[in-house]
Design an enzyme around this catalytic site. Structure first.
Site, PDB file in Angstrom:
ATOM      1  N   HIS A 167       0.891  -1.201  -0.060  1.00  0.00           N
ATOM      2  CA  HIS A 167       0.076  -0.175   0.181  1.00  0.00           C
ATOM      3  C   HIS A 167       0.833   1.239   0.047  1.00  0.00           C
ATOM      4  O   HIS A 167       1.066   2.064   0.989  1.00  0.00           O
ATOM      5  CB  HIS A 167      -0.944  -0.140   1.257  1.00  0.00           C
ATOM      6  CG  HIS A 167      -1.840   0.785   1.399  1.00  0.00           C
ATOM      7  ND1 HIS A 167      -1.606   2.188   1.427  1.00  0.00           N
ATOM      8  CD2 HIS A 167      -3.216   0.783   1.713  1.00  0.00           C
ATOM      9  CE1 HIS A 167      -3.142   2.871   1.281  1.00  0.00           C
ATOM     10  NE2 HIS A 167      -3.915   2.003   1.637  1.00  0.00           N
ATOM     11  N   GLU A 270      -0.764   1.244  -5.226  1.00  0.00           N
ATOM     12  CA  GLU A 270      -0.442   0.219  -4.700  1.00  0.00           C
ATOM     13  C   GLU A 270      -0.531  -0.987  -5.481  1.00  0.00           C
ATOM     14  O   GLU A 270      -1.332  -0.972  -6.443  1.00  0.00           O
ATOM     15  CB  GLU A 270      -1.663   0.056  -3.724  1.00  0.00           C
ATOM     16  CG  GLU A 270      -2.147   1.214  -2.682  1.00  0.00           C
ATOM     17  CD  GLU A 270      -3.285   1.493  -2.008  1.00  0.00           C
ATOM     18  OE1 GLU A 270      -3.832   2.497  -1.833  1.00  0.00           O
ATOM     19  OE2 GLU A 270      -3.795   0.278  -1.606  1.00  0.00           O
TER      20      GLU A 270
END
Ligand code: TA6
Length: 295
Positions: A167, A270
């Site tokens: 992320h 991400e």
């Protein structure tokens, strides 16, 4: 894999285990090509500075505490993304980003440094997710590339299905003048609360004029963050999902560990396998997802 305490490892020159923020342990890499910092808490990379220029974004309000995810850098989401496929999984983004990983070793070839970390299931994780797994994470940093390799192995005797994401928070000059290119034509789900979920098809480069939270599916396309005269490339292997996120004004204000005016300086791109791209592993099988970030 037996792990010795990080402090007992023989580390290459320029790699040190140090006391990090608020009592958490960090591994610092300080070599000619780059500076890097990774917390054993969540195997969380908080800085990658090739030739002195920071690529990752960290909130000034980030919390460094057991049980809390660090806001910024590269949180690892596993074994689910957000609240999971059925929308009921907690903690958000799974439990490995708030669990201490073991440092297996650190190696160098003189140009880059690789940190190798590992995590296996415990009684605590099995209480949240009833499967046996081994997670292996390699962070390879150098002068012009950061490679993140996450390998998940099913060490149990039954198949399991998981989601995963690196992320990654990237620093940008001003999100309002940033474009993310490369995902044109890809299908995405619009995850902004109240929006038409879709699926939609990405028309042209992604630009930012409000909260944006998109989960691109069934695409391994390379994304390029265009930020004025600077480009950051995110190439992916073993990843069929990409998530692009900026919280904008209201969501930033609603997050205690995110400064109210910090939203202009970051974007998340991400590397993931989420929702329909979740991965199923047979007993003994392994899957590797890799992000290659270059500037
Ligand atoms: O990656 C986008 C997202 O799923 C957003 O919806 C937002 O929740 C973000 O992750 C951050 O999640 P966190 O649990 O770290 O606050």
């Amino acid at each position: 894999m037996t792990q010795v305490p990080a402090s007992d490892l023989t580390l290459p020159d320029g790699v040190r285990v140090v006391p990090g923020r608020d009592g958490l342990t960090a591994v610092q890499v300080d070599v000619a090509s780059c500076f890097g910092e990774l917390y054993l808490h969540g195997a969380h990379l908080t800085s990658w500075r090739p030739l002195g220029s920071e690529v990752l974004w960290m909130s000034g309000a980030a919390v460094f505490a057991p049980g809390r995810a660090i806001r910024g850098g590269v949180p690892i989401c596993f074994p689910w993304f957000a609240d999971g496929p059925d929308g009921t999984s907690t903690p958000a983004h799974g439990f490995v980003r708030t669990t201490e990983w073991g440092l297996v070793d650190a190696t160098t070839d003189g140009r880059w440094v690789e940190l190798h970390l590992a995590l296996t299931d415990t009684e605590q994780t099995r209480a949240l997710w009833p499967h046996s797994f081994a997670a292996d994470y390699r962070v390879r940093m150098g002068e012009d590339e950061l490679a993140l390799l996450l390998t998940v192995t099913n060490t149990g005797d039954a198949p399991f299905t998981f989601e995963e994401a690196l992320h990654t928070y990237f620093t940008v000059s001003d999100i309002r003048s940033v474009q993310v290119r490369g995902l044109e034509g890809s299908s995405y789900l619009d995850m902004v609360p109240g929006a038409d979920r879709g699926p939609h098809v990405q028309q042209g480069p992604i630009s930012f004029t409000a909260e944006l939270d998109r989960t691109y599916q069934a695409t391994g396309a390379t994304a390029v963050i265009r930020d004025r005269d600077r480009s950051v490339t995110v190439a992916r292997t073993g990843s069929s999902s990409a998530i692009v996120w900026n919280p904008w004004v209201d969501k930033s204000a609603a997050m205690a560990d995110f400064g109210d005016d910090e939203w202009t300086g970051m974007v998340c791109v991400e590397t993931a396998n989420a929702k329909a791209d979740a991965v199923t592993l047979a007993p003994g099988a392994a899957h590797t997802m890799t992000a290659h970030v270059s500037v």
